[in-house]
Design an enzyme around this catalytic site. Structure first.
Site, PDB file in Angstrom:
ATOM      1  N   GLU A  48       0.847  -1.186   0.000  1.00 19.92           N
ATOM      2  CA  GLU A  48       0.000   0.000   0.000  1.00 19.92           C
ATOM      3  C   GLU A  48       0.890   1.247   0.000  1.00 19.92           C
ATOM      4  O   GLU A  48       1.805   1.358   0.805  1.00 19.92           O
ATOM      5  CB  GLU A  48      -0.895   0.031   1.235  1.00 19.92           C
ATOM      6  CG  GLU A  48      -1.766   1.281   1.302  1.00 19.92           C
ATOM      7  CD  GLU A  48      -2.588   1.357   2.571  1.00 19.92           C
ATOM      8  OE1 GLU A  48      -3.668   1.959   2.515  1.00 19.92           O
ATOM      9  OE2 GLU A  48      -2.157   0.818   3.619  1.00 19.92           O
ATOM     10  N   LEU A  49       0.604   2.163  -0.914  1.00 19.24           N
ATOM     11  CA  LEU A  49       1.242   3.479  -0.938  1.00 19.24           C
ATOM     12  C   LEU A  49       0.137   4.481  -0.680  1.00 19.24           C
ATOM     13  O   LEU A  49      -0.869   4.512  -1.392  1.00 19.24           O
ATOM     14  CB  LEU A  49       1.900   3.739  -2.299  1.00 19.24           C
ATOM     15  CG  LEU A  49       2.958   2.719  -2.720  1.00 19.24           C
ATOM     16  CD1 LEU A  49       3.405   2.976  -4.146  1.00 19.24           C
ATOM     17  CD2 LEU A  49       4.127   2.733  -1.771  1.00 19.24           C
TER      18      LEU A  49
END
Length: 55
Positions: A48-49
């Site tokens: 996840e960014l």
């Protein structure tokens, strides 16, 4: 967390031919709403960014 905008992050990913697993979406983080996108690492782990929207 990333400090860059997700548009900037997506541009960098595109330059390196890294596909998005999931398009940017709004979610709830520890300190409120965040915008996240997801990619896979070479071992196929989901990464996840995310960042908090600028106020």
């Amino acid at each position: 967390m990333v400090e860059e905008t997700l548009d900037d992050v997506m541009a960098i990913l595109h330059q390196h031919n890294i596909p998005l697993e999931l398009e940017p979406s709004t979610r709830t983080g520890a300190c409120g709403k965040i915008t996240s996108l997801y990619i896979r690492d070479p071992d196929n782990n989901l990464i996840e960014l995310a960042n908090y929207p600028h106020k």
